[in-house]
Scaffold this motif. Sequence first.
Motif: not given
Length: 144
Positions: A54, A84, A93
Amino acid sequence: MNRAALIALAAGDAVAAPAAASATMAYVTAPRNINSRPQVMVANDNGTGARSIGTGMSAVISPDGARVAYQATSTAPGSDFEGQLVDLASGTTVSLGTACVGPLTWSPDSKWIACQTQSVNARDEVTGNGLGLISVPASVAGAS
């Protein structure tokens, strides 16, 4: 895990090392230009197998090595960051919400995340700091 121990962890921004059996690490790459965002990466403990999970900052791997928590840019109005949580086995996620304004810190049992929170008044002025505690779900399978 008692509240005093979590406060000590959050205040010291302690770094929790993953369990040796998981042999993973989490880190954030620096952007190469102003238009790029920092990438949250995971890799084996010797640096091989690096992959992006990410975009964000302040990545921390859970003590059991199964998950990574990090701060991402929030899309929620009035909030800069959104926590997250990534399950490394499944790649799933999930959002931890926008309450945290500072780095995330894992409890030693990987069941809680502590962080700094702030309260603001109607004029968007910071009026106080606090400790946020987030209960980490036992499973993130099927969540988004």
